[in-house]
Scaffold this motif. Structure first.
Motif, mmCIF file in Angstrom:
data_model
loop_
_atom_site.group_PDB
_atom_site.id
_atom_site.type_symbol
_atom_site.label_atom_id
_atom_site.label_comp_id
_atom_site.label_asym_id
_atom_site.label_seq_id
_atom_site.Cartn_x
_atom_site.Cartn_y
_atom_site.Cartn_z
ATOM 1 N N LEU A 92 2.180 6.560 3.930
ATOM 2 C CA LEU A 92 2.694 5.892 5.126
ATOM 3 C C LEU A 92 2.773 6.912 6.258
ATOM 4 O O LEU A 92 3.370 7.969 6.089
ATOM 5 C CB LEU A 92 4.097 5.316 4.884
ATOM 6 N N ALA A 93 2.153 6.595 7.394
ATOM 7 C CA ALA A 93 2.281 7.455 8.570
ATOM 8 C C ALA A 93 2.972 6.632 9.644
ATOM 9 O O ALA A 93 2.434 5.632 10.111
ATOM 10 C CB ALA A 93 0.903 7.914 9.033
ATOM 11 N N LEU A 94 4.196 7.027 9.953
ATOM 12 C CA LEU A 94 4.999 6.245 10.899
ATOM 13 C C LEU A 94 5.163 7.035 12.182
ATOM 14 O O LEU A 94 4.779 8.195 12.261
ATOM 15 C CB LEU A 94 6.371 5.946 10.288
ATOM 16 N N VAL A 104 2.262 1.257 11.287
ATOM 17 C CA VAL A 104 2.271 1.916 9.988
ATOM 18 C C VAL A 104 0.842 2.312 9.655
ATOM 19 O O VAL A 104 -0.039 1.459 9.560
ATOM 20 C CB VAL A 104 2.810 0.966 8.893
ATOM 21 N N GLY A 105 0.637 3.598 9.529
ATOM 22 C CA GLY A 105 -0.682 4.049 9.119
ATOM 23 C C GLY A 105 -0.711 4.153 7.607
ATOM 24 O O GLY A 105 0.223 4.679 7.011
ATOM 25 N N SER A 106 -1.749 3.635 6.975
ATOM 26 C CA SER A 106 -1.804 3.677 5.513
ATOM 27 C C SER A 106 -3.246 3.564 5.053
ATOM 28 O O SER A 106 -4.170 3.711 5.855
ATOM 29 C CB SER A 106 -0.935 2.561 4.939
ATOM 30 N N THR A 107 -3.392 3.290 3.781
ATOM 31 C CA THR A 107 -4.728 3.040 3.257
ATOM 32 C C THR A 107 -4.760 1.602 2.763
ATOM 33 O O THR A 107 -3.728 0.932 2.733
ATOM 34 C CB THR A 107 -5.047 3.972 2.072
ATOM 35 N N ALA A 108 -5.932 1.157 2.351
ATOM 36 C CA ALA A 108 -6.058 -0.216 1.870
ATOM 37 C C ALA A 108 -5.183 -0.463 0.642
ATOM 38 O O ALA A 108 -4.873 -1.603 0.306
ATOM 39 C CB ALA A 108 -7.513 -0.536 1.549
ATOM 40 N N ALA A 109 -4.745 0.645 0.005
ATOM 41 C CA ALA A 109 -3.895 0.509 -1.173
ATOM 42 C C ALA A 109 -2.598 -0.235 -0.847
ATOM 43 O O ALA A 109 -1.996 -0.866 -1.714
ATOM 44 C CB ALA A 109 -3.572 1.893 -1.740
#
Lengths: 227, 449
Positions: B101-103, B113-118
């Motif tokens: 999570l990149a907040l 919220v930055g994240s991956t497809a996961a």
């Protein structure tokens, strides 16, 4: 059997040494109409309360239909009153928010015996209540009117109908006509007598006004109980 | 039966007073139940925000802080987790899945919220529900955005909508028009902070930050600054950031602290959600992560930390409960006062009832019945009021507050409370009943007016 029988009855209030009255011998036979006169404070209402079983004598015994009230419990005396007596007050006889018919039927609500006499069917009970209202000179279309909307004269008739409903052995009336004018008073008494006679109901009628005393079978004065 | 009829008719006769009494009890009961349901709803909404996650990893901080940052999107972490640590954690043998999570960024007031497809496969809430798409799908390219149900609703966004993400969470004034994102998916409502989130991939987050340093946008005269502050090595050219950056990293490898700071805004993560291969590995992995060399990290158990957080609120809970009970008591005392004022006018009615053969017990029973009926009607009305209001809150405002209270029927606890209300009203109803009992014995057949 006498409806009411008193022997050597004395009654005094708790905080008083002097008895309010003494009754050595007193009987009321079935269907008898008795007029009790007396000034205010003579103990008329207390006398009725003793018969009704609300009060018990300080000494002596009072029997209603052969049952000595001083030997009964509170509840039994209430039952005795519910089953075998009718009561008419001087005024304010009715529960203001109940209808005329409901006020009349209230006389049956605490007595299975009175109900049994009329048949347990609601319709039969209502029919008898309406018959009594008519017989006492009230139009039957007043049956569903709230009691508070009636005149004093009409209220006393409703009270009489309630007291008579279920043919009790004894009707107690505490100055029921004192709020009525002479014409109404005479008419009220006549209708009351007719109904008492029909069902052989004994009537003890208390009043300070001697006018109608002559129409009764017997007259006594409270003063005769004061020694 | 006649007693019940008499009580009902007597109350009907005093319709105004009875209605007011019923309403005062209803309001107090509704207040109590409402506060209680909000309390439970808040707890439940809190607890259901995250599920299925065994550990949350972040830079070393207090567990509550990390939980607030990562799950509730409250506040921003001071430090991040480096890419290197993320890679290491991700590849631990016990780890089944990981969601980074990149907040720290926002879009028109909504958290990015930055994240991956996961995240679409593994983030769970409530009773282990995964995120589901209302429309569209998960992001495919770096400038695709998936938006929460509330974002779509409040901003009126639809698929293929263009949106500009901005750096920072407050007064996001610096828009990066160069990198317009496109809505590719809209999530179904979850009643969790996800509804208020814009989810983009980590590459997208990096793109927003191109050319940013220490939270400052590239200054217009940056060429000049670049010369003057060259020793800071922080000024990147917006167009070849990665190259430039790498170069700096190599050149100033010794300056670790400096680089870590730089990473905050580039490719460090705020938190990592972990799912483990087995529950019983949790503590071992936690210990392992705490012991990482080079970077101080925290790994928390979300459930445990949640209860820690909730215990802070518990004393408030108790005072709300006590206040609620006092309000109910005040309502019942109001009813008692209303009944007591009618006792004198009732003496006449009582003499009448006595004359037709009612005993003092029956006469006083009508008063207890009256108290009981008023309290019952008041409680039922209060229950209805509370239910309707709580459901209105959920329907009309729920999304805004993320409030979730799932019970339509009263809970056992609430039934118990209502029972207690009725019991108290019966007990207090004995006061006028006792007074009436005494009056009826004293008055007999004499009518007091």
């Amino acid at each position: 059997m006498n409806v009411v029988e008193m022997n050597d009855v004395e009654f005094s209030w708790e905080n008083s040494t002097q008895p309010l009255f003494r009754v050595s011998q007193f009987q009321v036979t079935p269907g008898q109409r008795l007029f009790v006169s007396g000034g205010s404070g003579a103990g008329k209402s207390t006398f009725l309360s003793l018969i009704a079983g609300i009060l018990i004598p300080t000494r002596g015994s009072i029997s209603i239909l052969g049952k000595a009230t001083n030997k009964l419990t509170f509840a039994e005396r209430d039952h005795l009153r519910a089953h075998h007596m009718g009561y008419i007050f001087q005024m304010f006889n009715l529960i203001p928010y109940l209808s005329v018919l409901e006020n009349v039927l209230l006389g049956l609500r605490f007595s299975s015996i009175k109900q049994a006499r009329l048949g347990h069917n609601n319709l039969e009970q209502e029919a008898e209540a309406k018959r009594l209202l008519n017989a006492l000179g009230l139009n039957s279309n007043l049956a569903n009117v709230a009691a508070r909307n009636l005149s004093v004269g009409q209220q006393q008739r409703v009270a009489a109908a309630r007291a008579l409903l279920g043919d009790p052995e004894l009707l107690l009336a505490d100055e029921p006509t004192s709020a009525l004018d002479a014409v109404n008073c005479a008419q009220f008494l006549e209708l009351l007598f007719t109904e008492c006679q029909r069902a052989n109901i004994a009537l003890i009628y208390v009043s300070h006004d001697q006018t109608s005393a002559a129409n009764f079978d017997r007259q006594i004065t409270m003063e005769s109980f004061h020694s | 039966m006649i007693l019940l009829t008499l009580s009902l008719k007597s109350m009907k006769n005093r319709a105004l007073s009875s209605t007011l009494t019923i309403f005062s009890i209803a309001i107090s009961v509704a207040l109590f139940l409402g506060v209680n349901r909000i309390r439970l709803g808040a707890k439940e909404s809190f607890a259901r925000t995250i599920a299925g996650t065994d550990l949350i990893v972040g830079a070393r901080t207090s567990p509550i802080q990390l939980l607030l940052n990562s799950v509730f999107h409250i506040g921003t972490p001071d430090n991040g987790v480096s890419q290197a640590s993320y890679e290491r954690i991700k590849n631990l043998p016990e780890v089944a899945w990981s969601v980074p999570l990149a907040l720290g960024d926002s879009h028109r007031g909504f958290r990015v919220v930055g994240s991956t497809a996961a995240i679409f496969d593994h983030l769970q809430y409530g009773a282990n529900h995964a995120l589901a798409f209302e429309q569209g799908m998960g992001f495919q390219g770096p400038f695709d955005a998936v938006i929460g149900a509330q974002v779509a609703k409040q901003l009126g966004y639809h698929l293929d909508q263009e949106m500009i993400l901005s750096h920072g969470t407050e007064h996001a004034m610096h828009h990066h028009a160069d990198h317009a994102f496109k809505v590719i998916g809209i999530l179904k409502k979850t009643s969790t902070p996800i509804d208020h989130s814009v989810i983009v991939c980590l590459e997208g987050i990096r793109a927003i930050h191109e050319g940013w340093h220490n939270g400052l946008p590239p200054a217009p005269g940056h060429e000049h600054e670049h010369e003057e502050e060259h020793d800071e090595h922080e000024h990147h050219d917006g167009h070849d950031e990665h190259e430039h950056h790498d170069e700096h990293e190599h050149e100033h490898h010794a300056n670790e602290e400096h680089d870590a700071h730089d990473h905050d805004h580039h490719d460090s993560l705020s938190a990592i959600l972990l799912g483990l291969k087995a529950k019983n590995l949790t503590l071992a992995v936690q210990t392992k992560i705490h012991g990482f060399e080079g970077e101080p990290l925290s790994a928390i158990l979300p459930g445990l930390t949640f209860y820690e957080l909730w215990s802070v609120i518990e004393s408030l809970e108790l005072s709300l409960f006590v206040i609620g009970m006092i309000v109910i008591l005040a309502g019942i005392l109001g009813m008692l006062a209303a009944i007591m004022t009618t006792l004198n006018e009732r003496r006449r009615e009582i003499a009448i009832l006595r004359s037709v053969g009612a005993n003092p017990w029956q006469v006083s029973t009508t008063l207890v019945l009256e108290a009981f009926i008023l309290a019952t009607l008041g409680s039922l009305l209060g229950l209805i009021l509370a239910t309707v209001s709580i459901f209105s809150i959920q329907f009309f405002a729920s999304a805004d507050v993320g409030f979730y209270y799932p019970h339509l029927m009263p809970t056992l606890f609430e039934v118990g409370i209502l029972g207690l209300v009725l019991l108290i009203s019966i007990v207090l109803g004995l006061v006028p009943a006792w007074k009436t009992y005494r009056n009826s014995l004293a008055d007999g057949l004499s009518i007091r007016t």
